[in-house]
Write a protein that holds these residues in place. Structure first.
Motif, mmCIF file in Angstrom:
data_model
loop_
_atom_site.group_PDB
_atom_site.id
_atom_site.type_symbol
_atom_site.label_atom_id
_atom_site.label_comp_id
_atom_site.label_asym_id
_atom_site.label_seq_id
_atom_site.Cartn_x
_atom_site.Cartn_y
_atom_site.Cartn_z
ATOM 1 N N ASP A 141 0.827 -1.195 0.000
ATOM 2 C CA ASP A 141 0.000 0.000 0.000
ATOM 3 C C ASP A 141 0.867 1.253 0.000
ATOM 4 O O ASP A 141 1.905 1.306 0.662
ATOM 5 C CB ASP A 141 -0.934 0.015 1.207
ATOM 6 C CG ASP A 141 -2.133 -0.896 0.999
ATOM 7 O OD1 ASP A 141 -2.723 -0.866 -0.100
ATOM 8 O OD2 ASP A 141 -2.489 -1.643 1.938
ATOM 9 N N CYS A 174 1.810 -8.512 -2.944
ATOM 10 C CA CYS A 174 1.920 -7.722 -1.725
ATOM 11 C C CYS A 174 1.747 -8.650 -0.533
ATOM 12 O O CYS A 174 0.831 -9.480 -0.526
ATOM 13 C CB CYS A 174 0.822 -6.655 -1.705
ATOM 14 S SG CYS A 174 0.731 -5.726 -0.156
ATOM 15 N N ASP A 212 0.470 -10.411 2.605
ATOM 16 C CA ASP A 212 -0.860 -10.515 3.205
ATOM 17 C C ASP A 212 -2.008 -10.204 2.263
ATOM 18 O O ASP A 212 -3.140 -9.972 2.700
ATOM 19 C CB ASP A 212 -0.976 -9.629 4.460
ATOM 20 C CG ASP A 212 0.081 -9.972 5.494
ATOM 21 O OD1 ASP A 212 0.335 -11.177 5.706
ATOM 22 O OD2 ASP A 212 0.664 -9.040 6.073
ATOM 23 N N LYS A 213 -1.738 -10.205 0.936
ATOM 24 C CA LYS A 213 -2.809 -9.969 -0.035
ATOM 25 C C LYS A 213 -2.758 -11.026 -1.129
ATOM 26 O O LYS A 213 -1.726 -11.649 -1.365
ATOM 27 C CB LYS A 213 -2.707 -8.566 -0.634
ATOM 28 C CG LYS A 213 -2.976 -7.466 0.395
ATOM 29 C CD LYS A 213 -3.259 -6.139 -0.245
ATOM 30 C CE LYS A 213 -3.537 -5.093 0.824
ATOM 31 N NZ LYS A 213 -4.111 -3.880 0.259
ATOM 32 N N LYS A 214 -3.918 -11.184 -1.793
ATOM 33 C CA LYS A 214 -4.075 -12.209 -2.834
ATOM 34 C C LYS A 214 -4.307 -11.570 -4.200
ATOM 35 O O LYS A 214 -4.673 -10.404 -4.298
ATOM 36 C CB LYS A 214 -5.269 -13.103 -2.495
ATOM 37 C CG LYS A 214 -5.102 -13.897 -1.216
ATOM 38 C CD LYS A 214 -6.353 -14.713 -0.932
ATOM 39 C CE LYS A 214 -6.201 -15.652 0.230
ATOM 40 N NZ LYS A 214 -5.844 -15.050 1.496
ATOM 41 N N GLU A 270 -6.876 -8.606 -5.370
ATOM 42 C CA GLU A 270 -7.005 -7.525 -4.401
ATOM 43 C C GLU A 270 -6.183 -6.333 -4.897
ATOM 44 O O GLU A 270 -5.425 -6.448 -5.856
ATOM 45 C CB GLU A 270 -6.540 -7.984 -3.014
ATOM 46 C CG GLU A 270 -7.421 -9.063 -2.418
ATOM 47 C CD GLU A 270 -6.994 -9.514 -1.028
ATOM 48 O OE1 GLU A 270 -7.877 -9.987 -0.295
ATOM 49 O OE2 GLU A 270 -5.796 -9.397 -0.683
ATOM 50 N N THR A 271 -6.341 -5.201 -4.249
ATOM 51 C CA THR A 271 -5.642 -4.004 -4.699
ATOM 52 C C THR A 271 -4.747 -3.443 -3.600
ATOM 53 O O THR A 271 -4.927 -3.730 -2.412
ATOM 54 C CB THR A 271 -6.620 -2.905 -5.144
ATOM 55 O OG1 THR A 271 -7.421 -2.515 -4.029
ATOM 56 C CG2 THR A 271 -7.494 -3.370 -6.288
ATOM 57 N N VAL A 272 -3.795 -2.623 -4.041
ATOM 58 C CA VAL A 272 -3.040 -1.773 -3.121
ATOM 59 C C VAL A 272 -3.330 -0.335 -3.524
ATOM 60 O O VAL A 272 -3.536 -0.035 -4.704
ATOM 61 C CB VAL A 272 -1.515 -2.047 -3.159
ATOM 62 C CG1 VAL A 272 -1.195 -3.407 -2.571
ATOM 63 C CG2 VAL A 272 -0.935 -1.902 -4.552
ATOM 64 N N SER A 326 -0.804 -14.025 -5.779
ATOM 65 C CA SER A 326 -0.917 -14.055 -4.323
ATOM 66 C C SER A 326 0.466 -14.202 -3.693
ATOM 67 O O SER A 326 1.244 -15.075 -4.089
ATOM 68 C CB SER A 326 -1.806 -15.227 -3.886
ATOM 69 O OG SER A 326 -3.104 -15.072 -4.421
#
Length: 195
Positions: free
Chosen positions: A12, A37, A39-41, A44-46, A72
């Motif tokens: 992020d 990123c 902890d993200k899959k 998903e977005t940052v 992911s």
């Protein structure tokens, strides 16, 4: 030109241009880029931020676009990738605290795979201890990190448009360097663009 599989480490408040432009350029050339990123899959977005220079003593930060992750983080097998890209912004200051991020970076450095890092991305390289005896540049505020990690600092030119190559490491100070940074990274990758 052989298509290469490239891993991009983001988080992020990654700098908007520093994630969007290289992602688009590398895909346009025909490479496969997996942006991940912690902890993200995939899907998903940052959040991104636009850093600009508008007269203050440092850059200002404005909201950017949302950037969609294409893989992911927990599924990353670094041995599956040919090269690594680390954009700047605020993301590097916290993703460098993730032990798995550092492990991934160390794999690329230890195996002499191409690494492109820009702006504050070199904070991740410093934390992974892969800058020792390497010449590089970065956003000027990152100079102490580079030198403390044993790297040799290369000055940023007046327009922040220079890139530095040391073996398979390609670094640049900020998004104004995209043309030179990506050109030099593509050379290291062995990519060719038809005239």
């Amino acid at each position: 030109m052989a298509t290469q599989k490239i891993l991009m480490l983001v988080g992020d408040y990654v700098e908007d241009y520093e994630v969007m432009v290289p992602f688009q350029i590398l895909n346009m050339i025909g490479h496969t880029v997996h942006a991940v990123c912690p902890d993200k899959k995939a899907g998903e977005t940052v959040a991104t931020a636009v850093h600009d220079f508008d007269g203050a003593q440092t850059y200002s930060e404005k909201p950017g676009h949302n950037f969609t992750l294409t893989a992911s983080f927990d599924s990353v097998q670094e041995s599956d990738y040919d090269a690594l890209v680390i954009p700047g912004g605020r993301a590097p200051e916290y993703i460098r605290l993730n032990p798995r991020v550092l492990e991934i970076v160390r794999h690329f450095a230890a195996n002499d795979k191409p690494i492109a890092s820009i702006c504050h991305g070199q904070q991740v390289l410093a934390a992974a201890d892969v800058l020792r005896n390497k010449s590089c540049t970065a956003y000027p505020a990152v100079r102490p990190d580079v030198e403390q990690a044993g790297g040799t600092w290369v000055e940023v030119n007046a327009t922040a448009s220079n890139a530095v190559v040391d073996g398979n490491l390609v670094t640049a100070p900020a998004w104004p360097a995209h043309p030179e940074w990506m050109r030099r990274f593509l050379e290291v990758l062995g990519s060719t663009i038809a005239p």
